[in-house]
Design a protein around this motif. Structure first.
Motif, mmCIF file in Angstrom:
data_model
loop_
_atom_site.group_PDB
_atom_site.id
_atom_site.type_symbol
_atom_site.label_atom_id
_atom_site.label_comp_id
_atom_site.label_asym_id
_atom_site.label_seq_id
_atom_site.Cartn_x
_atom_site.Cartn_y
_atom_site.Cartn_z
ATOM 1 N N ILE A 468 0.818 -1.220 0.000
ATOM 2 C CA ILE A 468 0.000 0.000 0.000
ATOM 3 C C ILE A 468 0.849 1.267 0.000
ATOM 4 O O ILE A 468 0.313 2.375 -0.025
ATOM 5 N N GLY A 469 2.169 1.131 0.046
ATOM 6 C CA GLY A 469 3.018 2.318 0.040
ATOM 7 C C GLY A 469 4.483 1.946 0.076
ATOM 8 O O GLY A 469 4.857 0.789 0.310
ATOM 9 N N LEU A 486 14.711 0.415 0.694
ATOM 10 C CA LEU A 486 13.325 0.554 0.265
ATOM 11 C C LEU A 486 12.442 -0.314 1.138
ATOM 12 O O LEU A 486 12.639 -1.523 1.222
ATOM 13 N N ASP A 487 11.468 0.300 1.808
ATOM 14 C CA ASP A 487 10.515 -0.407 2.663
ATOM 15 C C ASP A 487 9.171 -0.513 1.957
ATOM 16 O O ASP A 487 8.588 0.507 1.561
ATOM 17 N N ALA A 488 8.685 -1.733 1.797
ATOM 18 C CA ALA A 488 7.335 -1.940 1.276
ATOM 19 C C ALA A 488 6.369 -2.014 2.452
ATOM 20 O O ALA A 488 6.503 -2.887 3.308
ATOM 21 N N ALA A 511 10.890 -0.499 -7.597
ATOM 22 C CA ALA A 511 9.644 -0.196 -6.889
ATOM 23 C C ALA A 511 8.545 0.202 -7.867
ATOM 24 O O ALA A 511 7.388 -0.195 -7.722
ATOM 25 N N ASP A 512 8.900 0.973 -8.903
ATOM 26 C CA ASP A 512 7.907 1.410 -9.874
ATOM 27 C C ASP A 512 7.388 0.237 -10.693
ATOM 28 O O ASP A 512 6.198 0.174 -11.018
ATOM 29 N N LEU A 519 4.639 4.893 -7.147
ATOM 30 C CA LEU A 519 5.778 5.769 -6.907
ATOM 31 C C LEU A 519 6.062 6.688 -8.094
ATOM 32 O O LEU A 519 6.765 7.686 -7.948
ATOM 33 N N ARG A 520 5.486 6.393 -9.249
ATOM 34 C CA ARG A 520 5.840 7.104 -10.485
ATOM 35 C C ARG A 520 5.655 8.609 -10.397
ATOM 36 O O ARG A 520 6.485 9.364 -10.928
#
Length: 533
Positions: A468-469, A486-488, A511-512, A519-520
């Protein structure tokens, strides 16, 4: 992406009603559904349990009093107090059993309890995601079970966060199983395919992995503390030290040190075998009709957890250092509503420490094929770990040198300090290389995969639809090395799962690609024409 239906994962405080007043709407009360009581044998179980607690707590107190007076006087002080405590707890339990009512309607699970202060709890059946059954040895003697019904959500009330669960303590075993099946029947009715089957079965040979965990030295340390505590009860707190000094004088320091460590590790290994056997004996992981996973285990305390697969957002394969050297690992589930903040908690464990091939087979049975090709991380991530190892070596050497300069230590203690410093330094260097070799990440058709850790290597397969982020972190040292973490973030499990020390440019594109469009809007890319110029 996942093709299964999803539902909002946010907090819904209205799904758990905690009220201190009577239900005002007669229609909502659904009087046609009868109320049920808890089983009265819960009073017997409580009385026996408290009697055992008082024996355990009163014995040391009686011994301490008897050492200063006499046994009759000591018992005259301890027994009335124990009887008073037992009577008060039993009376409270009698009131609880007498005043507690519960029922399951077509839409809700309701419970009323309290004598002077009425408390009413209610869960919407459509929100129920798990039913947890547990019974200690005394409850099993009387055929009782504790039923914990959960929605997998949290709500806030009175300024604090409360868990949306409903617990029925002292329900008969037959009634508990009926409740479990009835409350999870919604998923079974909605499913058209019967996917029932055994996914994993515990084998006694898996006990050999128990002594390889970090629990073994911890239990050995607890045993040492227990010896000093018992000696203190008899007014001889220094007796273990005196015995050790006599043994050192008779057999030499190195012999005593070696034999003592071996004895402590043996004691810790035996204790870990007992704990592991009690917790996981007769373990079974089943998929029941309607897409429900059920974990059953326990020798003395029987435990059963039923978990809807709709809640599952991935799995985590955990390989602690000792277990990993034996080619084994355990399987944890990443699911909405299960508390996994504390390492070592077995609430989310689907399969205990087992041969890695069996763990991977169970993981594939739960979520499907696993992604195995992981992208390596830059060499600068290794350099960062080697710097931390160098700092550890300097600190260990400084502490050992300072200890020798400040105090005059016996030969045995001096050797132990030097050995500890050398061992710590060597372990720090080895951990730097091993933790770098463990780093990796990938993005499969359905799951994000991240692997990290040395003393506790963990590989998480996180459902991309459950992300979700993103949370991006970069320290000053990482920025100088071109690294980024990078944290999901997700509503399941620990709440966030990290890809650490990855290339700062590659990880943003990763991530994108994993969750498009999330994130784009925050990415800045150079136009192709500008780069060509």
């Amino acid at each position: 992406m996942s093709d299964r239906p999803t539902e909002p994962e946010g907090t819904a405080a209205e799904d758990l009603a905690v009220q201190d007043h009577a239900v005002e709407d007669p229609a909502a009360a659904e009087p046609e559904t009868p109320w049920r009581r808890l089983h009265r044998d819960g009073l017997k179980s409580t009385a026996l349990y408290m009697a055992g607690v008082m024996v355990g707590a009163g014995t040391p107190a009686a011994i301490a009093l008897a050492s200063g007076t006499s046994w009759p006087i000591a018992l005259a002080w301890v027994l009335p107090g124990a009887a008073l405590v037992i009577g008060a707890v039993v009376a409270f339990e009698a009131v609880r059993l007498r005043t507690t009512r519960y029922r399951v309607t077509a839409t809700r699970v309701e419970m009323h309890t309290g004598l002077f202060f009425k408390r009413r709890r209610s869960l919407a059946r459509e929100r129920i995601r798990s039913v947890d059954l547990a019974a200690n040895p005394l409850e099993r003697v009387f055929g009782l079970t504790k039923v914990k019904v959960g929605t997998g959500e949290t709500g806030s009330g009175s300024g604090s966060t409360t868990e949306q669960t409903l617990t029925l303590d002292s329900v008969h075993r037959t009634e508990a199983d009926r409740l479990r099946q009835e409350l999870l029947r919604r998923g079974a009715v909605a499913s058209e395919v019967d996917t029932e089957g055994r996914l994993a079965t515990w084998e006694p040979g898996w006990l050999k992995y128990a002594p390889l965990s970090f629990l073994t030295p911890m239990l050995a340390g607890i045993a040492v503390g227990a010896v000093f505590q018992v000696a203190d009860w008899f007014g001889r707190g220094g007796l273990p030290v005196e015995i050790t000094a006599d043994l050192v004088e008779a057999h030499g320091p190195w012999t005593v040190l070696g034999v003592g460590l071996a004895a402590l590790l043996l004691l810790g290994a035996i204790a870990s075998l007992v704990l592991q056997g009690e917790a996981w004996w007769n373990h079974r992981l089943d998929r029941e009709p309607g897409g429900t996973l059920r974990v059953r285990r326990g020798l003395m305390i029987a435990r059963s957890l039923s978990l809807e697969e709709e809640r599952i957002r991935g799995i985590e394969i955990v390989e602690p250092l000792g277990v990993r050297t034996a080619g084994a690992g355990r399987l944890d589930v990443v699911a909405i509503g299960l508390k996994t903040d504390q390492e070592g908690s077995d609430l989310s464990t689907l399969v205990p420490a087992a041969p890695l091939d069996k763990t991977l087979a169970a993981a594939e049975a739960v979520i499907g094929p696993l992604e195995t090709g992981l992208a390596p991380h830059p060499r600068t991530a290794l350099h960062r770990r080697l710097r931390w190892a160098g700092a550890t070596i300097l600190i260990a050497a400084g502490l050992a040198t300072g200890a020798h300069l400040l105090w005059s230590m016996p030969a045995l203690l001096s050797a132990a300090v030097v050995l500890a410093a050398v061992s710590t330094s060597a372990f720090a260097v080895w951990t730097a290389f091993d933790s770098y070799a463990s780093l990796g990440h990938a993005s499969g058709p359905r799951y994000l995969v991240s692997r990290r850790g040395s003393t506790r290597r963990a590989t998480v397969h996180l459902d991309r639809s459950g992300i979700i982020g993103w949370r991006i972190q970069q320290s000053v040292f990482q920025r100088r090395m071109g690294l980024m973490t990078l944290d999901a973030t997700t509503a399941a499990g620990k709440g966030h799962y990290a890809v650490i020390d990855a290339d700062e440019h590659e990880i943003l594109d990763f991530a994108d690609d994993t969750v498009p469009d999330l994130l784009r809007p925050f990415l800045i890319r150079e136009p192709v024409g500008d780069s060509a110029e």
